[in-house]
Design a protein around this motif. Structure first.
Motif, PDB file in Angstrom:
ATOM      1  N   GLY A  27       0.794  -1.215   0.000  1.00  0.00           N
ATOM      2  CA  GLY A  27       0.000   0.000   0.000  1.00  0.00           C
ATOM      3  C   GLY A  27       0.827   1.265   0.000  1.00  0.00           C
ATOM      4  O   GLY A  27       0.284   2.368  -0.087  1.00  0.00           O
ATOM      5  N   ARG A  49      -1.451   2.608  -5.153  1.00  0.00           N
ATOM      6  CA  ARG A  49      -2.469   1.554  -5.094  1.00  0.00           C
ATOM      7  C   ARG A  49      -3.871   2.161  -5.070  1.00  0.00           C
ATOM      8  O   ARG A  49      -4.109   3.171  -4.406  1.00  0.00           O
ATOM      9  N   GLU A  86      -7.827   1.355  -3.971  1.00  0.00           N
ATOM     10  CA  GLU A  86      -8.493   0.479  -3.011  1.00  0.00           C
ATOM     11  C   GLU A  86     -10.008   0.627  -3.093  1.00  0.00           C
ATOM     12  O   GLU A  86     -10.527   1.675  -3.512  1.00  0.00           O
ATOM     13  N   ASP A  87     -10.726  -0.427  -2.664  1.00  0.00           N
ATOM     14  CA  ASP A  87     -12.181  -0.359  -2.554  1.00  0.00           C
ATOM     15  C   ASP A  87     -12.536   0.178  -1.166  1.00  0.00           C
ATOM     16  O   ASP A  87     -11.649   0.466  -0.357  1.00  0.00           O
ATOM     17  N   PRO A  88     -13.863   0.355  -0.870  1.00  0.00           N
ATOM     18  CA  PRO A  88     -14.234   0.905   0.444  1.00  0.00           C
ATOM     19  C   PRO A  88     -13.711   0.097   1.619  1.00  0.00           C
ATOM     20  O   PRO A  88     -13.511   0.629   2.707  1.00  0.00           O
ATOM     21  N   ALA A  89     -13.461  -1.190   1.397  1.00  0.00           N
ATOM     22  CA  ALA A  89     -12.932  -2.021   2.483  1.00  0.00           C
ATOM     23  C   ALA A  89     -11.412  -1.978   2.543  1.00  0.00           C
ATOM     24  O   ALA A  89     -10.800  -2.779   3.249  1.00  0.00           O
ATOM     25  N   ARG A  90     -10.798  -1.055   1.758  1.00  0.00           N
ATOM     26  CA  ARG A  90      -9.344  -0.863   1.716  1.00  0.00           C
ATOM     27  C   ARG A  90      -8.610  -2.073   1.153  1.00  0.00           C
ATOM     28  O   ARG A  90      -7.449  -2.308   1.447  1.00  0.00           O
ATOM     29  N   MET A  91      -9.303  -2.812   0.318  1.00  0.00           N
ATOM     30  CA  MET A  91      -8.674  -3.922  -0.382  1.00  0.00           C
ATOM     31  C   MET A  91      -8.159  -3.434  -1.730  1.00  0.00           C
ATOM     32  O   MET A  91      -8.823  -2.629  -2.407  1.00  0.00           O
ATOM     33  N   PRO A  92      -6.984  -3.896  -2.168  1.00  0.00           N
ATOM     34  CA  PRO A  92      -6.429  -3.400  -3.438  1.00  0.00           C
ATOM     35  C   PRO A  92      -7.251  -3.880  -4.627  1.00  0.00           C
ATOM     36  O   PRO A  92      -7.628  -5.057  -4.711  1.00  0.00           O
TER      37      PRO A  92
END
Length: 688
Positions: A206, A234, A236-242
């Motif tokens: 990240g 990077r 990310e989505d709302p869940a902080r996943m790449p």
């Protein structure tokens, strides 16, 4: 069993779609019946307005409008939606906490054909957030489309999803050639693996990667290397996943080239500055050649040899012609050992003969550096045919050679050869220029050494020719003398001595030192020596003789000074008259071993003018030694003059020795190394 209701399915689908993030904007979903009764209230609606679903279900949507605002717009929008038209607008809603909230809404009816009822779907979002998102989107779209920075969006598998026009131009490929493919697949001639490793690092940690260099060639410019500064961030989505990587690229080829050139310029100036301090300070031919070789390794070359014309090394004039080839003597070589290259090259001191067609001879004849960019290639074969062990050089890794002539004051003096073995490419134009500048400086130092040695040799010859060749003292006096010229790194001075036969059986013992060096000092010394011999025959007093010598110096075009010591000695009686003109005091060694310096008025050097000289009368016992010397015998760097004079008197404590042994003892002990100045020494035994 409950009857299946397709409207509820539609509402659920809409709720699922609107319950996420549309871009970066949270959107609430509200559904009403035809009369405005709220039948659906999702979680995001609660987060937006603060009311829980159980508080709002069954209430009229008009209750959400803020009482202090114009409620007519809200009613008209809902009525239009209920009439079957999609609408959008901004209203002021009533938050559960009691504060007004500006809300942007999108509303549209949904018909249930089976039941003849209608449902209105209302999507709502914070108006300020919506405007901010739309502004950000517009900025992003403008940046992506019009930015001169290359931008790419890649997925988690590092496949291109989208590229902008700037990146298309940089890579020389359309967006369609990028999408779905990885960097290594579309641009094999750049360091793609390194770049993909950096992007994987960004996906895993990240942390952004900034200014990672991409180097290579693309279809936009397939014949030239380019350099890009790449940065990766990077996504990310709302869940902080790449979910991917955004890459930005800036072409910095020109800046990089300017930086490299500037850095090379700084190194070049530093090297030339060091050359001005290190090369040629000794005025020694061999040392200057070796200094050049040592300076160039390893900053310019991996091995260097320096060869001067054999005639120059022998001390002859280097001449101008190169007809029939050239003879060179190797005087410099670096590194001296531990290198495969220098191990196969001819050793120091070897004389090398090269024919007219050899590169060495061509470089000397053209007076320009001769570059063999790629040693051993077919195109370079004729040039390397006569190079020193060309095949052996290639076998130990030499791939590029520069031969730079040593030229100074229109004279060709030799050649320096630079060998490269490192895998950094061949010598280039900048290397040739630097090699030429280094050899030009070294050549000037070598020529200075040549001219100095010639003048030094001339001065020594002149000096020795003017010293008395055969001294025949009068009866009752025995003498021994020595003359030691300064070392090669110091110029010859004007030291001299003499012994004269005077009237009445007396002897004149004299020693002098012209203050100066080189041919001029030696010439003035000869003139003073001749004047003393002529004046002594006139039986002049010592004081008058010294004044006449001052007149001789006054007649010179360039005024000079000279120290002088004159002793008139009667060996029959031991009576002596001592007169000094700024010269070191003589030493007197008595037969019993007592030694002391004669305490006489020092006077001032000849040439100062209008100063009286004071003679001193002394009596010398038979068998005593009078020791006359110039300052080169007693002066030494870092030594106190009184200590040196004390050592002189100690060495004279045995006056019974042979006079030659006395002279040799003084020279050996007081001047064990090369002399910094000329030394003249005269030892006389009176009577006995």
């Amino acid at each position: 069993m409950n009857e299946h209701n397709p409207v509820h399915d539609l509402i659920s689908s809409a709720a699922q779609a609107a319950g996420g993030w549309l871009g970066a904007l949270p959107v609430a979903l509200v559904a009403t019946s035809a009369d405005g009764t709220i039948v659906r209230w999702n979680q995001l609606a609660q987060e937006l307005l603060g009311h829980a679903p159980q508080q709002m279900l069954g209430r009229n949507i008009a209750d959400l409008l803020h009482p202090g605002a114009d409620r007519s717009l809200g009613r008209s929008l809902w009525e239009a939606a209920a009439m079957g038209r999609g609408v959008m607008g901004t209203v002021t809603a009533w938050h559960r906490d009691g504060h007004p909230l500006e809300v942007e809404i999108w509303a549209a009816p949904v018909s249930d054909r089976g039941h003849g009822t209608a449902t209105v779907l209302v999507f709502a979002a914070d108006a300020h957030a919506a405007r901010r998102i739309r502004g950000s989107s517009a900025v992003w779209d403008g940046l992506f489309a019009r930015s001169p920075v290359g931008i790419a969006i890649l997925d988690t598998q590092l496949r291109f999803l989208q590229v902008n026009a700037a990146l298309e131009a940089m890579n020389g490929l359309p967006e369609s050639a990028h999408v779905g493919r990885r960097l290594a697949q579309i641009l094999p001639e750049v360091n793609a693996q390194e770049m993909e490793d950096a992007m994987r690092q960004v996906l895993e940690t990240g942390h952004p990667v900034l200014d990672r260099r991409r180097v290579g060639r693309t279809p936009s410019e397939p014949d030239h290397d380019r350099v890009w500064s790449c940065s990766y961030v990077r996504v990310e989505d709302p869940a902080r996943m790449p979910i991917g990587v955004i890459a930005s690229l800036v072409d910095i080829t020109e800046q990089q080239r300017d930086h490299v050139e500037a850095e090379a310029g700084r190194r070049r100036l530093a090297m030339l500055s060091e050359a001005s301090m290190r090369v040629g300070s000794s005025l020694d031919l061999e040392r200057t050649a070796q200094e050049l070789a040592d300076l160039a390794v390893p900053r310019l070359a991996d091995a260097v040899t320096v060869d001067v014309l054999d005639a120059l090394a022998r001390g002859d004039d280097p001449g101008m012609g190169l007809t029939g080839g050239v003879a060179l003597r190797r005087l410099g070589k670096a590194p001296l050992s531990g290198s495969e290259v220098t191990d196969i090259l001819d050793p120091l001191g070897r004389t090398l003969i090269f024919p007219t067609v050899a590169p060495y001879t061509q470089a000397l004849a053209a007076r320009q550096p001769y570059l063999i960019a790629r040693l051993g290639e077919e195109a370079a074969a004729p040039a390397t045919r006569h190079a020193s062990g060309a095949a052996h050089l290639v076998s130990v890794g030499v791939h590029s050679v520069i031969m730079a002539p040593l030229v100074a004051r229109e004279s060709v003096l030799g050649v320096a050869t630079f060998y490269r073995t490192r895998p950094v490419g061949p010598f280039g134009a900048e290397d040739v220029t630097l090699a030429g500048e280094l050899t030009a400086r070294a050549a000037l130092s070598i020529d200075n050494a040549r001219l100095y040695h010639r003048e030094h040799e001339t001065a020594v010859i002149l000096q020795r020719s003017m010293l008395p060749q055969h001294i025949t003292p009068p009866p009752g006096i025995a003498v021994a003398h020595r003359y030691l010229p300064a070392s090669d790194v110091n110029e010859v001075g004007g030291d001299w001595y003499d012994v004269l036969s005077l009237a009445g059986g007396k002897a004149g013992l004299l020693i002098g030192d012209v203050m100066g060096h080189g041919i001029a000092a030696a010439a003035v010394m000869g003139r003073l020596s001749a004047s003393v011999r002529a004046l002594a025959r006139l039986d002049l007093s010592p004081v008058r003789l010294l004044h006449h010598l001052e007149s001789t110096l006054a007649d010179l075009a360039e005024p000079m000074l000279a120290s002088f010591l004159y002793i008139v000695c009667d060996p029959a009686t031991g009576h002596c008259t001592v007169t000094r003109a700024g010269h070191p005091p003589p030493a007197l060694a008595l037969p019993d071993g007592t030694v002391h310096l004669l305490d006489t008025p020092p006077g001032v050097p000849l040439g100062v003018g209008e100063v009286a000289f004071t003679p001193t009368e002394i009596e010398v016992p038979p068998g005593s030694l009078l020791v006359l010397y110039t300052d080169g015998l007693i002066e030494a760097r870092g030594r106190d003059i009184d200590e040196r004079l004390a050592e002189l008197t100690r060495l004279l404590a045995d006056p019974q020795r042979q006079l030659d042994h006395v002279c040799d003892s003084l020279i050996t002990h007081l001047v064990p190394a090369a002399a910094d100045d000329d030394i003249a020494l005269l030892v006389a035994r009176v009577g006995g």
